[in-house]
Structure formats: C-alpha cells, structure tokens
Scaffold this motif. Sequence first.
Motif, PDB file in Angstrom:
ATOM      1  N   ASP A   1       9.377  -3.676  32.728  1.00 10.76           N
ATOM      2  CA  ASP A   1       9.282  -2.608  33.723  1.00 10.76           C
ATOM      3  C   ASP A   1       8.957  -1.271  33.043  1.00 10.76           C
ATOM      4  O   ASP A   1       9.722  -0.310  33.106  1.00 10.76           O
ATOM      5  N   CYS A   2       7.794  -1.266  32.352  1.00 14.30           N
ATOM      6  CA  CYS A   2       7.392  -0.066  31.625  1.00 14.30           C
ATOM      7  C   CYS A   2       5.872   0.087  31.665  1.00 14.30           C
ATOM      8  O   CYS A   2       5.173  -0.750  32.234  1.00 14.30           O
ATOM      9  N   GLN A   3       5.387   1.139  31.062  1.00 13.18           N
ATOM     10  CA  GLN A   3       3.958   1.417  30.956  1.00 13.18           C
ATOM     11  C   GLN A   3       3.474   1.037  29.554  1.00 13.18           C
ATOM     12  O   GLN A   3       4.279   0.999  28.608  1.00 13.18           O
ATOM     13  N   PRO A   4       2.166   0.777  29.391  1.00 15.00           N
ATOM     14  CA  PRO A   4       1.650   0.459  28.053  1.00 15.00           C
ATOM     15  C   PRO A   4       2.002   1.529  27.009  1.00 15.00           C
ATOM     16  O   PRO A   4       2.286   1.198  25.858  1.00 15.00           O
ATOM     17  N   GLY A   5       2.025   2.772  27.417  1.00 17.39           N
ATOM     18  CA  GLY A   5       2.377   3.858  26.505  1.00 17.39           C
ATOM     19  C   GLY A   5       3.822   3.819  26.037  1.00 17.39           C
ATOM     20  O   GLY A   5       4.177   4.466  25.052  1.00 17.39           O
ATOM     21  N   ASP A   6       4.668   3.073  26.745  1.00 18.34           N
ATOM     22  CA  ASP A   6       6.051   2.894  26.295  1.00 18.34           C
ATOM     23  C   ASP A   6       6.128   1.873  25.162  1.00 18.34           C
ATOM     24  O   ASP A   6       7.117   1.838  24.426  1.00 18.34           O
ATOM     25  N   LEU A   7       5.096   1.047  25.032  1.00 15.74           N
ATOM     26  CA  LEU A   7       5.075  -0.012  24.021  1.00 15.74           C
ATOM     27  C   LEU A   7       4.191   0.309  22.830  1.00 15.74           C
ATOM     28  O   LEU A   7       4.415  -0.217  21.736  1.00 15.74           O
ATOM     29  N   LEU A   8       3.167   1.138  23.037  1.00 15.95           N
ATOM     30  CA  LEU A   8       2.206   1.446  21.978  1.00 15.95           C
ATOM     31  C   LEU A   8       2.094   2.951  21.804  1.00 15.95           C
ATOM     32  O   LEU A   8       2.064   3.692  22.784  1.00 15.95           O
ATOM     33  N   ARG A   9       2.032   3.387  20.554  1.00 19.64           N
ATOM     34  CA  ARG A   9       1.800   4.803  20.280  1.00 19.64           C
ATOM     35  C   ARG A   9       0.978   4.940  19.014  1.00 19.64           C
ATOM     36  O   ARG A   9       0.959   4.048  18.173  1.00 19.64           O
ATOM     37  N   TRP A  10       0.299   6.066  18.913  1.00 20.21           N
ATOM     38  CA  TRP A  10      -0.565   6.342  17.782  1.00 20.21           C
ATOM     39  C   TRP A  10       0.113   7.307  16.835  1.00 20.21           C
ATOM     40  O   TRP A  10       0.574   8.371  17.247  1.00 20.21           O
ATOM     41  N   GLU A  11       0.219   6.928  15.575  1.00 21.97           N
ATOM     42  CA  GLU A  11       0.767   7.783  14.526  1.00 21.97           C
ATOM     43  C   GLU A  11      -0.244   7.807  13.395  1.00 21.97           C
ATOM     44  O   GLU A  11      -0.311   6.874  12.606  1.00 21.97           O
ATOM     45  N   PRO A  12      -1.046   8.863  13.295  1.00 21.36           N
ATOM     46  CA  PRO A  12      -2.107   8.885  12.300  1.00 21.36           C
ATOM     47  C   PRO A  12      -1.622   8.812  10.860  1.00 21.36           C
ATOM     48  O   PRO A  12      -2.348   8.373   9.987  1.00 21.36           O
ATOM     49  N   ASP A  13      -0.388   9.191  10.585  1.00 22.30           N
ATOM     50  CA  ASP A  13       0.127   9.176   9.220  1.00 22.30           C
ATOM     51  C   ASP A  13       0.955   7.936   8.903  1.00 22.30           C
ATOM     52  O   ASP A  13       1.575   7.872   7.848  1.00 22.30           O
ATOM     53  N   ALA A  14       0.969   6.965   9.811  1.00 19.43           N
ATOM     54  CA  ALA A  14       1.752   5.750   9.569  1.00 19.43           C
ATOM     55  C   ALA A  14       1.150   5.010   8.377  1.00 19.43           C
ATOM     56  O   ALA A  14      -0.052   4.832   8.291  1.00 19.43           O
ATOM     57  N   PRO A  15       1.984   4.564   7.435  1.00 17.24           N
ATOM     58  CA  PRO A  15       1.461   3.857   6.267  1.00 17.24           C
ATOM     59  C   PRO A  15       0.890   2.498   6.653  1.00 17.24           C
ATOM     60  O   PRO A  15       1.454   1.797   7.489  1.00 17.24           O
ATOM     61  N   GLU A  16      -0.232   2.166   6.047  1.00 12.56           N
ATOM     62  CA  GLU A  16      -0.840   0.862   6.295  1.00 12.56           C
ATOM     63  C   GLU A  16      -0.211  -0.155   5.376  1.00 12.56           C
ATOM     64  O   GLU A  16       0.136   0.141   4.240  1.00 12.56           O
ATOM     65  N   GLU A  17      -0.064  -1.381   5.876  1.00 16.42           N
ATOM     66  CA  GLU A  17       0.429  -2.462   5.046  1.00 16.42           C
ATOM     67  C   GLU A  17      -0.742  -3.001   4.246  1.00 16.42           C
ATOM     68  O   GLU A  17      -1.836  -3.165   4.775  1.00 16.42           O
ATOM     69  N   PRO A  18      -0.539  -3.287   2.953  1.00 14.92           N
ATOM     70  CA  PRO A  18      -1.652  -3.796   2.149  1.00 14.92           C
ATOM     71  C   PRO A  18      -2.076  -5.179   2.605  1.00 14.92           C
ATOM     72  O   PRO A  18      -1.253  -5.985   3.030  1.00 14.92           O
ATOM     73  N   GLU A  19      -3.373  -5.423   2.532  1.00 15.55           N
ATOM     74  CA  GLU A  19      -3.914  -6.740   2.857  1.00 15.55           C
ATOM     75  C   GLU A  19      -3.540  -7.700   1.744  1.00 15.55           C
ATOM     76  O   GLU A  19      -3.549  -7.333   0.570  1.00 15.55           O
ATOM     77  N   PRO A  20      -3.219  -8.954   2.082  1.00 19.37           N
ATOM     78  CA  PRO A  20      -2.937  -9.929   1.026  1.00 19.37           C
ATOM     79  C   PRO A  20      -4.186 -10.125   0.164  1.00 19.37           C
ATOM     80  O   PRO A  20      -5.286 -10.235   0.667  1.00 19.37           O
ATOM     81  N   SER A  21      -3.991 -10.146  -1.141  1.00 22.01           N
ATOM     82  CA  SER A  21      -5.139 -10.258  -2.039  1.00 22.01           C
ATOM     83  C   SER A  21      -5.328 -11.664  -2.570  1.00 22.01           C
ATOM     84  O   SER A  21      -6.159 -11.897  -3.425  1.00 22.01           O
ATOM     85  N   GLY A  22      -4.556 -12.597  -2.088  1.00 21.01           N
ATOM     86  CA  GLY A  22      -4.701 -13.972  -2.584  1.00 21.01           C
ATOM     87  C   GLY A  22      -3.730 -14.238  -3.704  1.00 21.01           C
ATOM     88  O   GLY A  22      -2.676 -13.620  -3.818  1.00 21.01           O
ATOM     89  N   ASP A  23      -4.098 -15.124  -4.589  1.00 16.97           N
ATOM     90  CA  ASP A  23      -3.251 -15.535  -5.693  1.00 16.97           C
ATOM     91  C   ASP A  23      -3.190 -14.426  -6.745  1.00 16.97           C
ATOM     92  O   ASP A  23      -4.202 -14.097  -7.353  1.00 16.97           O
ATOM     93  N   PRO A  24      -2.025 -13.834  -6.995  1.00 15.58           N
ATOM     94  CA  PRO A  24      -1.932 -12.733  -7.953  1.00 15.58           C
ATOM     95  C   PRO A  24      -2.153 -13.181  -9.387  1.00 15.58           C
ATOM     96  O   PRO A  24      -2.385 -12.368 -10.258  1.00 15.58           O
ATOM     97  N   THR A  25      -2.090 -14.492  -9.659  1.00 20.65           N
ATOM     98  CA  THR A  25      -2.290 -14.971 -11.023  1.00 20.65           C
ATOM     99  C   THR A  25      -3.756 -15.175 -11.345  1.00 20.65           C
ATOM    100  O   THR A  25      -4.118 -15.383 -12.484  1.00 20.65           O
ATOM    101  N   THR A  26      -4.601 -15.119 -10.317  1.00 22.12           N
ATOM    102  CA  THR A  26      -6.031 -15.300 -10.535  1.00 22.12           C
ATOM    103  C   THR A  26      -6.658 -13.959 -10.847  1.00 22.12           C
ATOM    104  O   THR A  26      -6.464 -13.000 -10.134  1.00 22.12           O
ATOM    105  N   THR A  27      -7.399 -13.910 -11.940  1.00 16.61           N
ATOM    106  CA  THR A  27      -8.112 -12.682 -12.283  1.00 16.61           C
ATOM    107  C   THR A  27      -9.593 -12.964 -12.261  1.00 16.61           C
ATOM    108  O   THR A  27     -10.036 -14.079 -12.544  1.00 16.61           O
ATOM    109  N   ARG A  28     -10.357 -11.950 -11.956  1.00 17.22           N
ATOM    110  CA  ARG A  28     -11.805 -12.094 -11.953  1.00 17.22           C
ATOM    111  C   ARG A  28     -12.343 -11.626 -13.291  1.00 17.22           C
ATOM    112  O   ARG A  28     -11.952 -10.589 -13.791  1.00 17.22           O
ATOM    113  N   SER A  29     -13.258 -12.371 -13.804  1.00 17.59           N
ATOM    114  CA  SER A  29     -13.881 -11.999 -15.046  1.00 17.59           C
ATOM    115  C   SER A  29     -14.973 -10.990 -14.780  1.00 17.59           C
ATOM    116  O   SER A  29     -15.770 -11.153 -13.867  1.00 17.59           O
ATOM    117  N   THR A  30     -15.006  -9.937 -15.577  1.00 17.82           N
ATOM    118  CA  THR A  30     -16.064  -8.943 -15.458  1.00 17.82           C
ATOM    119  C   THR A  30     -17.129  -9.177 -16.509  1.00 17.82           C
ATOM    120  O   THR A  30     -18.070  -8.421 -16.634  1.00 17.82           O
TER     121      THR A  30
END
Length: 90
Positions: A56-85
Amino acid sequence: MPIVVDVDVMLARRKMAVGVLAERVGITPANLAVLKNGRAKAVRFATLEALCAALDCQPGDLLRWEPDAPEEPEPSGDPTTTRSTASPRG
C-alpha cells in the motif's frame, strides 16, 4: 548504483515478513532478497506494481536516487587467474 531500494523500510513500516510479501507479490523469497538488498539490476513494472499493492505504497516509497551511493564492484572472476601481458611471439 545510485538507485537505492527501500523495500526493507516499507516492510518494517507495515510490520510484514519477507516471506509474506514474497507470497503476496508472487516472487520467491530469494528474488525478493536480491531486490531488498540492492543486488538487483532491474525490476519489472509488474513486480513493482505488485509490491506497491501489497505494501500500500507508491513506487517512490520503494525506490530513490542517491547520486553518491557507492557502487558494488563487479565480480572479476577467478582472483587466482592472471592475464599475461607478454607478447605471444616466441
């Protein structure tokens, strides 16, 4: 992500359990937890509509915009795997 989901706030205001809301909305408790914990990448309008009806609420009661909210890092896969340069030349 700067969009913050406040489903947990509305659940507390309505004194409703996650399982009860999930049943009323027609989604699994696990999917509701993903949304509630801010890990969802998208939400269907039909789900948002069902959440608003159940809480019994409005969409704005469930969602809000915070421009400074920290982003969660994307999973990078296996941390033991390194790429050769090094050059593929032999």
